[in-house]
Design an enzyme around this catalytic site. Structure first.
Site, mmCIF file in Angstrom:
data_model
loop_
_atom_site.group_PDB
_atom_site.id
_atom_site.type_symbol
_atom_site.label_atom_id
_atom_site.label_comp_id
_atom_site.label_asym_id
_atom_site.label_seq_id
_atom_site.Cartn_x
_atom_site.Cartn_y
_atom_site.Cartn_z
ATOM 1 N N ARG A 173 -2.923 -10.189 5.200
ATOM 2 C CA ARG A 173 -3.321 -10.313 3.797
ATOM 3 C C ARG A 173 -2.180 -9.761 2.947
ATOM 4 O O ARG A 173 -1.867 -8.562 3.039
ATOM 5 C CB ARG A 173 -4.618 -9.539 3.560
ATOM 6 C CG ARG A 173 -5.181 -9.598 2.151
ATOM 7 C CD ARG A 173 -6.503 -8.821 2.088
ATOM 8 N NE ARG A 173 -7.089 -8.866 0.752
ATOM 9 C CZ ARG A 173 -6.802 -8.003 -0.220
ATOM 10 N NH1 ARG A 173 -5.933 -7.021 0.000
ATOM 11 N NH2 ARG A 173 -7.368 -8.120 -1.412
ATOM 12 N N LYS A 195 0.830 -1.204 0.000
ATOM 13 C CA LYS A 195 0.000 0.000 0.000
ATOM 14 C C LYS A 195 0.864 1.254 0.000
ATOM 15 O O LYS A 195 2.063 1.217 0.280
ATOM 16 C CB LYS A 195 -0.971 -0.023 1.184
ATOM 17 C CG LYS A 195 -2.064 -1.070 0.969
ATOM 18 C CD LYS A 195 -3.158 -1.019 2.008
ATOM 19 C CE LYS A 195 -4.276 -1.999 1.641
ATOM 20 N NZ LYS A 195 -5.353 -2.044 2.654
#
Length: 282
Positions: free
Chosen positions: A270, A240
Protein backbone atom coordinates in the site's frame (compact mmCIF):
# COMPACT_ATOMS: atom_id res chain seq x y z
CA UNK A 1 18.32 5.23 -1.38
CA UNK A 2 19.06 4.65 2.29
CA UNK A 3 20.52 1.40 3.56
CA UNK A 4 17.61 -0.50 5.09
CA UNK A 5 18.21 -2.08 8.52
CA UNK A 6 16.99 -5.42 7.18
CA UNK A 7 18.54 -8.77 6.31
CA UNK A 8 18.52 -9.85 2.67
CA UNK A 9 15.07 -10.91 1.52
CA UNK A 10 14.57 -14.56 0.57
CA UNK A 11 15.86 -15.53 -2.85
CA UNK A 12 12.36 -16.66 -3.73
CA UNK A 13 8.96 -16.77 -2.07
CA UNK A 14 5.68 -18.44 -3.06
CA UNK A 15 3.56 -16.30 -5.36
CA UNK A 16 0.71 -15.01 -3.20
CA UNK A 17 -2.88 -15.78 -4.15
CA UNK A 18 -5.06 -12.65 -4.16
CA UNK A 19 -8.30 -12.51 -2.19
CA UNK A 20 -11.58 -13.36 -3.90
CA UNK A 21 -13.55 -10.28 -4.94
CA UNK A 22 -17.28 -9.75 -5.54
CA UNK A 23 -18.99 -8.90 -8.81
CA UNK A 24 -16.71 -10.85 -11.10
CA UNK A 25 -13.75 -8.58 -10.32
CA UNK A 26 -10.27 -10.10 -10.09
CA UNK A 27 -6.83 -8.97 -9.04
CA UNK A 28 -3.68 -9.95 -10.92
CA UNK A 29 -2.18 -13.35 -10.19
CA UNK A 30 1.42 -14.44 -10.38
CA UNK A 31 2.79 -11.21 -8.95
CA UNK A 32 2.32 -8.79 -6.07
CA UNK A 33 -0.29 -6.06 -6.34
CA UNK A 34 0.16 -2.33 -5.82
CA UNK A 35 -2.52 -0.55 -3.80
CA UNK A 36 -2.50 3.20 -4.38
CA UNK A 37 -3.42 5.39 -1.41
CA UNK A 38 -6.09 8.03 -1.93
CA UNK A 39 -6.71 10.14 1.16
CA UNK A 40 -9.87 12.20 0.68
CA UNK A 41 -9.19 14.02 3.94
CA UNK A 42 -8.12 17.45 5.16
CA UNK A 43 -5.69 16.06 7.77
CA UNK A 44 -3.89 12.86 6.75
CA UNK A 45 -0.24 12.75 7.83
CA UNK A 46 1.25 12.79 4.33
CA UNK A 47 -1.08 14.43 1.84
CA UNK A 48 -4.07 15.70 3.82
CA UNK A 49 -6.05 18.31 1.88
CA UNK A 50 -4.46 17.66 -1.52
CA UNK A 51 -7.30 15.44 -2.76
CA UNK A 52 -10.20 16.54 -0.59
CA UNK A 53 -12.48 17.46 -3.50
CA UNK A 54 -13.98 14.96 -5.92
CA UNK A 55 -12.29 16.30 -9.04
CA UNK A 56 -8.74 16.22 -7.66
CA UNK A 57 -9.34 12.89 -5.93
CA UNK A 58 -10.51 11.21 -9.15
CA UNK A 59 -7.68 12.72 -11.16
CA UNK A 60 -5.11 11.43 -8.68
CA UNK A 61 -6.68 7.97 -8.53
CA UNK A 62 -6.66 7.66 -12.30
CA UNK A 63 -3.06 8.87 -12.43
CA UNK A 64 -2.09 6.14 -9.96
CA UNK A 65 -3.82 3.51 -12.10
CA UNK A 66 -1.93 4.80 -15.14
CA UNK A 67 1.33 4.60 -13.15
CA UNK A 68 0.78 0.94 -12.31
CA UNK A 69 -1.63 0.67 -9.37
CA UNK A 70 -3.84 -2.41 -9.43
CA UNK A 71 -6.38 -1.00 -6.99
CA UNK A 72 -7.11 2.20 -5.09
CA UNK A 73 -7.58 2.42 -1.31
CA UNK A 74 -9.92 5.33 -0.54
CA UNK A 75 -9.97 6.79 2.95
CA UNK A 76 -12.00 9.63 4.42
CA UNK A 77 -10.82 9.63 8.04
CA UNK A 78 -7.26 10.19 9.20
CA UNK A 79 -5.69 7.69 11.59
CA UNK A 80 -2.37 9.53 11.74
CA UNK A 81 -0.59 9.66 15.13
CA UNK A 82 -2.58 11.68 17.70
CA UNK A 83 -5.51 12.19 15.33
CA UNK A 84 -7.91 12.34 18.25
CA UNK A 85 -10.84 13.84 16.33
CA UNK A 86 -12.97 10.99 15.07
CA UNK A 87 -15.58 11.82 12.46
CA UNK A 88 -19.04 10.33 12.08
CA UNK A 89 -19.75 7.69 9.45
CA UNK A 90 -22.05 10.21 7.76
CA UNK A 91 -19.25 12.76 7.43
CA UNK A 92 -16.89 10.07 6.22
CA UNK A 93 -19.28 8.91 3.49
CA UNK A 94 -19.96 12.51 2.45
CA UNK A 95 -16.21 12.82 1.78
CA UNK A 96 -15.69 9.58 -0.11
CA UNK A 97 -19.05 8.43 -1.50
CA UNK A 98 -18.90 10.14 -4.88
CA UNK A 99 -15.27 9.11 -5.35
CA UNK A 100 -15.94 5.45 -4.56
CA UNK A 101 -18.95 5.39 -6.88
CA UNK A 102 -17.11 7.03 -9.77
CA UNK A 103 -14.01 4.83 -9.53
CA UNK A 104 -16.05 1.64 -9.22
CA UNK A 105 -18.17 2.80 -12.15
CA UNK A 106 -14.98 3.02 -14.21
CA UNK A 107 -14.23 -0.62 -13.42
CA UNK A 108 -11.39 0.25 -11.02
CA UNK A 109 -10.99 -2.09 -8.05
CA UNK A 110 -11.74 0.02 -4.99
CA UNK A 111 -10.77 -0.66 -1.41
CA UNK A 112 -12.30 1.51 1.30
CA UNK A 113 -10.28 2.30 4.42
CA UNK A 114 -12.82 2.67 7.23
CA UNK A 115 -13.48 1.89 10.88
CA UNK A 116 -17.24 2.09 10.44
CA UNK A 117 -19.62 -0.73 9.51
CA UNK A 118 -22.18 1.64 7.99
CA UNK A 119 -19.49 3.11 5.72
CA UNK A 120 -18.47 -0.41 4.71
CA UNK A 121 -22.08 -1.21 3.78
CA UNK A 122 -22.46 1.99 1.75
CA UNK A 123 -19.12 1.39 0.04
CA UNK A 124 -20.10 -2.14 -0.95
CA UNK A 125 -23.41 -0.86 -2.32
CA UNK A 126 -21.46 1.70 -4.37
CA UNK A 127 -19.24 -0.96 -5.90
CA UNK A 128 -16.23 -1.22 -3.56
CA UNK A 129 -14.58 -4.64 -3.63
CA UNK A 130 -12.46 -4.55 -0.45
CA UNK A 131 -13.00 -3.21 3.07
CA UNK A 132 -9.74 -2.23 4.77
CA UNK A 133 -10.31 -1.81 8.52
CA UNK A 134 -7.23 -0.66 10.44
CA UNK A 135 -8.85 -2.02 13.60
CA UNK A 136 -9.51 -5.42 12.06
CA UNK A 137 -13.08 -5.46 13.32
CA UNK A 138 -12.30 -4.15 16.80
CA UNK A 139 -13.49 -0.54 16.55
CA UNK A 140 -17.05 -1.18 15.36
CA UNK A 141 -18.63 -4.39 16.71
CA UNK A 142 -20.82 -4.61 13.58
CA UNK A 143 -17.93 -4.53 11.11
CA UNK A 144 -17.31 -8.26 10.72
CA UNK A 145 -20.98 -9.01 10.07
CA UNK A 146 -21.24 -6.07 7.67
CA UNK A 147 -18.27 -7.27 5.63
CA UNK A 148 -19.58 -10.84 5.60
CA UNK A 149 -22.94 -9.67 4.25
CA UNK A 150 -21.29 -7.46 1.62
CA UNK A 151 -19.27 -10.19 -0.06
CA UNK A 152 -16.27 -7.85 -0.13
CA UNK A 153 -12.73 -8.96 0.56
CA UNK A 154 -11.55 -7.92 4.01
CA UNK A 155 -8.21 -6.56 5.20
CA UNK A 156 -7.89 -7.50 8.87
CA UNK A 157 -5.18 -5.33 10.41
CA UNK A 158 -3.63 -6.13 13.77
CA UNK A 159 -5.01 -3.69 16.31
CA UNK A 160 -4.50 -2.50 19.85
CA UNK A 161 -5.33 1.20 19.51
CA UNK A 162 -5.07 4.05 17.06
CA UNK A 163 -1.67 5.77 17.19
CA UNK A 164 -1.32 8.07 20.18
CA UNK A 165 -4.64 7.09 21.75
CA UNK A 166 -5.42 5.34 25.06
CA UNK A 167 -4.82 1.62 24.86
CA UNK A 168 -1.68 1.96 22.76
CA UNK A 169 1.23 0.01 24.22
CA UNK A 170 4.23 -1.79 22.82
CA UNK A 171 4.90 -4.89 24.94
CA UNK A 172 4.68 -8.10 22.91
CA UNK A 173 6.79 -10.32 25.13
CA UNK A 174 9.85 -12.16 23.90
CA UNK A 175 8.48 -13.05 20.44
CA UNK A 176 7.03 -9.97 18.75
CA UNK A 177 6.02 -11.66 15.51
CA UNK A 178 4.68 -14.75 17.25
CA UNK A 179 2.51 -12.61 19.51
CA UNK A 180 1.34 -10.57 16.55
CA UNK A 181 0.32 -13.73 14.70
CA UNK A 182 -1.58 -15.00 17.75
CA UNK A 183 -3.46 -11.73 18.06
CA UNK A 184 -4.21 -11.61 14.33
CA UNK A 185 -5.43 -15.19 14.51
CA UNK A 186 -8.02 -14.14 17.09
CA UNK A 187 -9.20 -11.28 14.88
CA UNK A 188 -9.37 -13.54 11.81
CA UNK A 189 -11.29 -16.18 13.75
CA UNK A 190 -13.85 -13.57 14.79
CA UNK A 191 -14.26 -12.53 11.15
CA UNK A 192 -14.71 -16.16 10.08
CA UNK A 193 -17.23 -16.73 12.87
CA UNK A 194 -19.19 -13.73 11.56
CA UNK A 195 -19.44 -15.31 8.12
CA UNK A 196 -16.49 -13.87 6.20
CA UNK A 197 -15.08 -16.66 4.04
CA UNK A 198 -11.40 -17.52 4.30
CA UNK A 199 -10.73 -16.80 0.62
CA UNK A 200 -11.67 -13.15 1.17
CA UNK A 201 -9.35 -12.42 4.10
CA UNK A 202 -6.10 -10.47 3.92
CA UNK A 203 -3.95 -9.78 6.99
CA UNK A 204 -1.90 -6.68 7.75
CA UNK A 205 0.57 -6.38 10.66
CA UNK A 206 -0.29 -2.69 11.02
CA UNK A 207 3.14 -1.07 10.81
CA UNK A 208 3.12 2.08 12.94
CA UNK A 209 0.05 1.04 14.96
CA UNK A 210 1.09 0.20 18.54
CA UNK A 211 4.52 -0.63 17.16
CA UNK A 212 7.79 1.25 17.70
CA UNK A 213 10.16 1.97 14.84
CA UNK A 214 12.41 -0.92 15.91
CA UNK A 215 9.41 -3.24 16.07
CA UNK A 216 8.34 -2.24 12.56
CA UNK A 217 11.80 -3.12 11.25
CA UNK A 218 11.72 -6.42 13.14
CA UNK A 219 8.39 -7.38 11.56
CA UNK A 220 9.76 -6.60 8.11
CA UNK A 221 12.88 -8.65 8.87
CA UNK A 222 10.74 -11.62 9.92
CA UNK A 223 8.03 -11.11 7.31
CA UNK A 224 8.22 -14.66 5.91
CA UNK A 225 6.72 -15.85 9.20
CA UNK A 226 3.61 -13.84 8.36
CA UNK A 227 3.50 -14.53 4.64
CA UNK A 228 3.54 -18.29 5.24
CA UNK A 229 0.79 -18.08 7.86
CA UNK A 230 -1.95 -18.90 5.38
CA UNK A 231 -3.51 -15.60 4.27
CA UNK A 232 -2.38 -12.96 1.77
CA UNK A 233 -0.42 -10.21 3.50
CA UNK A 234 -0.74 -6.47 2.87
CA UNK A 235 2.16 -4.23 3.89
CA UNK A 236 1.72 -0.50 4.39
CA UNK A 237 5.02 1.21 5.20
CA UNK A 238 4.76 4.15 2.82
CA UNK A 239 5.91 7.48 4.30
CA UNK A 240 5.46 6.32 7.88
CA UNK A 241 7.49 7.70 10.77
CA UNK A 242 9.83 4.73 11.04
CA UNK A 243 10.77 5.19 7.37
CA UNK A 244 11.50 8.87 7.94
CA UNK A 245 14.08 7.94 10.60
CA UNK A 246 16.33 6.69 7.78
CA UNK A 247 16.84 10.31 6.73
CA UNK A 248 16.73 9.64 3.00
CA UNK A 249 14.17 10.30 0.30
CA UNK A 250 10.92 9.08 1.83
CA UNK A 251 9.41 7.74 -1.38
CA UNK A 252 12.59 6.03 -2.58
CA UNK A 253 13.00 4.39 0.82
CA UNK A 254 9.31 3.43 0.93
CA UNK A 255 9.66 1.79 -2.48
CA UNK A 256 12.72 -0.15 -1.31
CA UNK A 257 10.75 -1.45 1.67
CA UNK A 258 7.92 -2.43 -0.67
CA UNK A 259 10.39 -4.40 -2.77
CA UNK A 260 11.68 -6.19 0.33
CA UNK A 261 8.12 -7.03 1.34
CA UNK A 262 7.31 -8.43 -2.10
CA UNK A 263 10.46 -10.57 -2.13
CA UNK A 264 9.43 -11.82 1.33
CA UNK A 265 6.08 -13.00 -0.02
CA UNK A 266 3.69 -10.09 0.58
CA UNK A 267 0.57 -10.15 -1.58
CA UNK A 268 0.33 -6.36 -1.92
CA UNK A 269 1.95 -3.12 -0.87
CA UNK A 270 0.00 0.00 0.00
CA UNK A 271 1.85 3.08 -1.27
CA UNK A 272 1.64 6.79 -2.02
CA UNK A 273 4.17 6.93 -4.88
CA UNK A 274 2.95 4.26 -7.28
CA UNK A 275 5.40 5.01 -10.07
CA UNK A 276 8.45 4.67 -7.80
CA UNK A 277 7.10 1.46 -6.33
CA UNK A 278 6.24 -0.07 -9.70
CA UNK A 279 9.74 0.67 -10.99
CA UNK A 280 11.39 -0.81 -7.89
CA UNK A 281 9.43 -4.07 -7.66
CA UNK A 282 9.35 -4.77 -11.41
Amino acid sequence: MSVLPLPPAPASSPVPVPPALPGGLALPTGRAAIMGILNVTPDSFSDGGRYADVTSALAHARAMIAAGADLIDVGGESTRPNSTRRITPEEEWERIGAVVSALAGDGIIVSVDTLHASTARAAADAGAAIINDVSGGRWDPDMNVAVAASGCAYVVQHYRALPGMPGEHFDYGEDLVGTLIERLNTQVRDALDAGVTADKIVIDPGLGFSLTADQCWQILAELPRLTTYGYPVLIGASRKRFVKTLGGNIDTDSAAIAAHAVKSGAWAVRVHDVAATAATIA
